[in-house]
Scaffold this active site. Structure first.
Site, mmCIF file in Angstrom:
data_model
loop_
_atom_site.group_PDB
_atom_site.id
_atom_site.type_symbol
_atom_site.label_atom_id
_atom_site.label_comp_id
_atom_site.label_asym_id
_atom_site.label_seq_id
_atom_site.Cartn_x
_atom_site.Cartn_y
_atom_site.Cartn_z
ATOM 1 N N TYR A 102 -3.012 -1.715 2.582
ATOM 2 C CA TYR A 102 -3.443 -0.514 3.304
ATOM 3 C C TYR A 102 -2.856 -0.592 4.711
ATOM 4 C CZ TYR A 102 -6.394 2.781 5.855
ATOM 5 O OH TYR A 102 -6.842 3.808 6.640
ATOM 6 N N GLU A 190 -1.414 7.404 7.553
ATOM 7 C CA GLU A 190 -2.090 6.440 6.671
ATOM 8 C C GLU A 190 -1.277 6.265 5.396
ATOM 9 O OE1 GLU A 190 -6.679 6.187 5.576
ATOM 10 O OE2 GLU A 190 -5.615 7.479 4.185
#
Lengths: 380, 291
Positions: A102, A190
């Site tokens: 992530y 993101e």
């Protein structure tokens, strides 16, 4: 919030050199043969494009074979996802996954710094990772005016477990993400998941980007993107063009107020008296006659049971606003109950004019809110 | 006393020849603010309401020794105007303009911290010390000198609260609008500390709204350091608020549980703050505490 569609975000990634899987966008029932030939794989990821989250759970993301793909695309085009129809589907080259990470960069509003949030556990909800595996979360703060260089991300890359050539890929991706965020005025980038493939390549399998709408004037290409229009309803867009902040809600009383805080407090007060706001509408600090007319024009096209106008006029003359309300009601043929609260320059005259024309008008906010709720709930 | 601003503060208006700058310079002068200069590049030598206009903030400061500046220029020019003011030695900088890109605001904020400049805004109504001076756009006629300090993220909602206080005979020491943007200058905690240290202020009102974490940070500080009574209203406290949707202010958006008005009111209550569901209840709460 100026969120982009995934395909738009990935186009932006490619412009800035961040690796993404090959993909193609489908808007209706076009043939997918060319793309299938080009990729030469047995399966593909089919991803319905939507601005609201939870696409996976809603069945908008699916691994399909070349044969299934066309039917699957047909089946999700037009499907509702949290109030908006899916209009486009992206077909994407499948990835062989060795590990998922992530990675996000954002502006931390509390500190005004750039903030990196990363994890060696990707592909899942980051908030649950933060709760259950805080040891797998790595953060880094950087000054808002820093110049991104690869060495600044070596430590972070090592914490995430990268080494050798992959570590260099990682620092290069970080530099490119930051260069992109800085030059395009992005408040969030993101990647979840960032994939390490079996042949040791880092690639952005998903992409979420939020642009700063206040910087549209210097990022004109972003301002033109489909997502930047699609995130609003037609009436919300019309309001934006007139300089009005408008958000449609589910309640029964339409509101018009001056300033964001007072508009929110107006919505709160309707709920306090047992009703509910049908919208948030802020005409700005200085409500003028034209804006109030436009706001009434917008509300007259919504299914609402009453209208509450709350004007705290600093600069504006309240008698002018009052006359504007009277003419707008006639022109727009508004039949539902209306209550007006006026305070500011010439407010007493404004209230008098309104009362002479059969309106309920007040100088204070609470009795005015109470009155409109009574009228809507069937009292007098 | 009061905070940040008094009758001796010398103020420059950046963008004084524009519509907004011209209008509000007049209203500040009428209120008694020492507006000593205006700045509009290319218009040096002109006058607006009898106030001399300079081409640069440096020239204006050299000529007048001004220590405060208020910015009314359009959003794309705010970054340069703010940097110019800081470089010229301004110590109190108020940015009224709405729509400044967040990256620009963050860079201005950083520079202000490094140079000890008090920054208020952007996207704010400014501040007023009733009876003495005001910088910005808060209507002077609704204010009255007294002992209630107000710090707020809002403009018109602050006016609503000020007016209610004045009508109830409760005057104000200083009212500060921090601004509705997610990244802004001084925050609740800094303003609260100033009010705590100000002799004139006896009660403090905090006007918050959905989004961000400023109210939570304020609650922490109040628990530890603030001895004066604090009252809070949080806009967006109804169940009508849609998560993820921006309500007018760029900073007014609920993302996650902590951004809700409910969470903010709870944490403030726990810190000993008197929280109210409607802004109109504040005067009676202050009277209860005072009696």
């Amino acid at each position: 919030m100026g969120m982009l569609y995934e395909y738009e975000a990935k186009e932006l990634f490619r412009k800035h050199g961040i690796p993404t899987p090959a993909n193609k966008l489908y808007k209706n029932k076009e043939s997918i043969d060319d793309f299938v030939k080009e990729i030469n794989q047995e399966t593909f990821m089919a991803k319905g494009q939507a601005l609201a989250g939870g696409r996976g759970k809603a069945g908008l993301i699916k691994k399909v074979t070349a044969e299934e793909a066309e039917n699957y695309i047909k089946s999700i085009i037009g499907r509702d996802h949290k109030g908006k129809p899916v209009q486009q589907v992206m077909l994407e080259e499948p990835m062989t996954i060795a590990k998922e990470y992530y990675l996000a960069i954002m502006i931390n509003n509390a500190t005004g710094n750039y903030h990196v949030l990363s994890s060696s556990m990707g592909g899942v909800d980051i908030e649950s990772v933060a709760k259950e595996h805080p040891e797998a979360i790595f953060r880094q703060d950087l000054p808002i005016d820093f110049e991104p260089l690869p060495y600044q991300f070596v430590d972070l890359g090592k914490k995430l477990g990268f080494q050798g050539r992959v570590l260099n890929q990682f620092t290069s991706i970080m530099v490119k993400m930051f260069s992109m965020a800085i030059s395009e005025d992005l408040t969030l980038v993101e990647i979840n998941p960032l994939i390490l493939t079996e042949d040791n390549k880092l690639i952005a399998a998903d992409a979420k980007v939020v642009v700063d709408k206040n910087a549209y004037y210097r990022n004109k290409d972003l301002a033109q993107l489909k997502s930047q229009v699609d995130q609003y309803t037609e009436l919300e867009l019309e309001a934006t063009e007139a300089g009005i902040s408008y958000v449609e809600l589910e309640g029964e009383i339409g509101i018009i107020a001056c300033g964001a805080g007072l508009s929110m407090a107006t919505c709160d007060l309707l709920e306090y008296y047992g009703s509910s706001p049908a919208n948030f509408l802020d005409v700005g600090g200085g409500a003028d006659r034209e804006k109030v007319h436009k706001a009434l024009d917008i509300l007259s096209r919504e299914k609402i049971k009453g209208i509450f106008i709350n004007v705290f006029g600093g600069i504006t003359r309240c008698d002018e606003v009052a006359r504007g309300i009277i003419s707008a009601k006639e022109e727009l043929n508004i039949k539902i109950p209306m209550v007006i609260r006026l305070i500011g320059t010439n407010d007493k005259e404004g209230i008098k004019i309104l009362e002479e024309n059969g309106f309920h008008a007040f100088g204070e906010m609470k009795p005015a809110a109470k009155k409109i709720v009574e009228l809507v709930k069937g009292g007098n | 006393m009061a905070i940040l601003l008094d009758e001796n503060t010398k103020v420059i208006v950046q963008g004084i020849t524009g519509k907004q700058g011209r209008f509000h310079a007049k209203s500040m002068l009428d209120y008694g603010t020492k507006v000593v200069a205006g700045v509009t590049p290319g218009k040096g030598g002109e006058e607006v309401h009898g106030v001399p206009v300079f081409d640069s903030v440096k020239e204006a400061v050299d000529a007048t020794n001004a220590e405060a500046s208020v910015i009314f220029v359009p959003a794309p020019f705010v970054y340069s105007a703010a940097m110019e003011a800081i470089d010229a030695g301004i110590k109190l900088l108020v940015i009224i303009t709405e729509g400044v890109p967040v990256k620009d605001s963050a860079k201005i904020r950083k520079k202000c911290k490094e140079t000890n400049v008090q920054l208020i805004g952007p996207n704010c109504p400014g501040l007023i010390t009733p009876g003495k001076s005001k910088i910005g756009i808060i209507p002077g006629q609704i204010c009255m000198p007294g002992n209630v300090g107000i710090v707020s993220r809002s403009g018109t909602l602050t006016y609503e609260i000020i007016q209610n206080l004045t009508l109830n005979g409760l005057g104000q020491s200083t009212c500060v609008g921090l601004g509705g943007d997610p990244v802004h200058g001084i925050d609740f905690t800094e303003a609260l500390e100033m009010f705590e240290n100000d002799e004139q202020t006896e009660h403090i009102i905090l006007v918050g709204e959905i989004g961000g974490t400023g109210e939570q940070e304020a609650a922490e500080l109040i628990k530890e350091k603030i001895t004066k009574p604090v009252y809070a209203f949080i806009a967006g406290n109804g169940s009508w608020v849609k998560p993820g949707k921006q309500m007018g202010h760029a900073g007014a958006i609920v993302q996650g549980e902590s951004g809700t008005a409910k969470a903010k009111m709870e944490i403030l209550s726990k810190a000993g703050v008197v929280t109210v569901r409607t802004p109109q209840e504040i005067p009676e709460k202050i009277k209860e505490k005072s009696s």
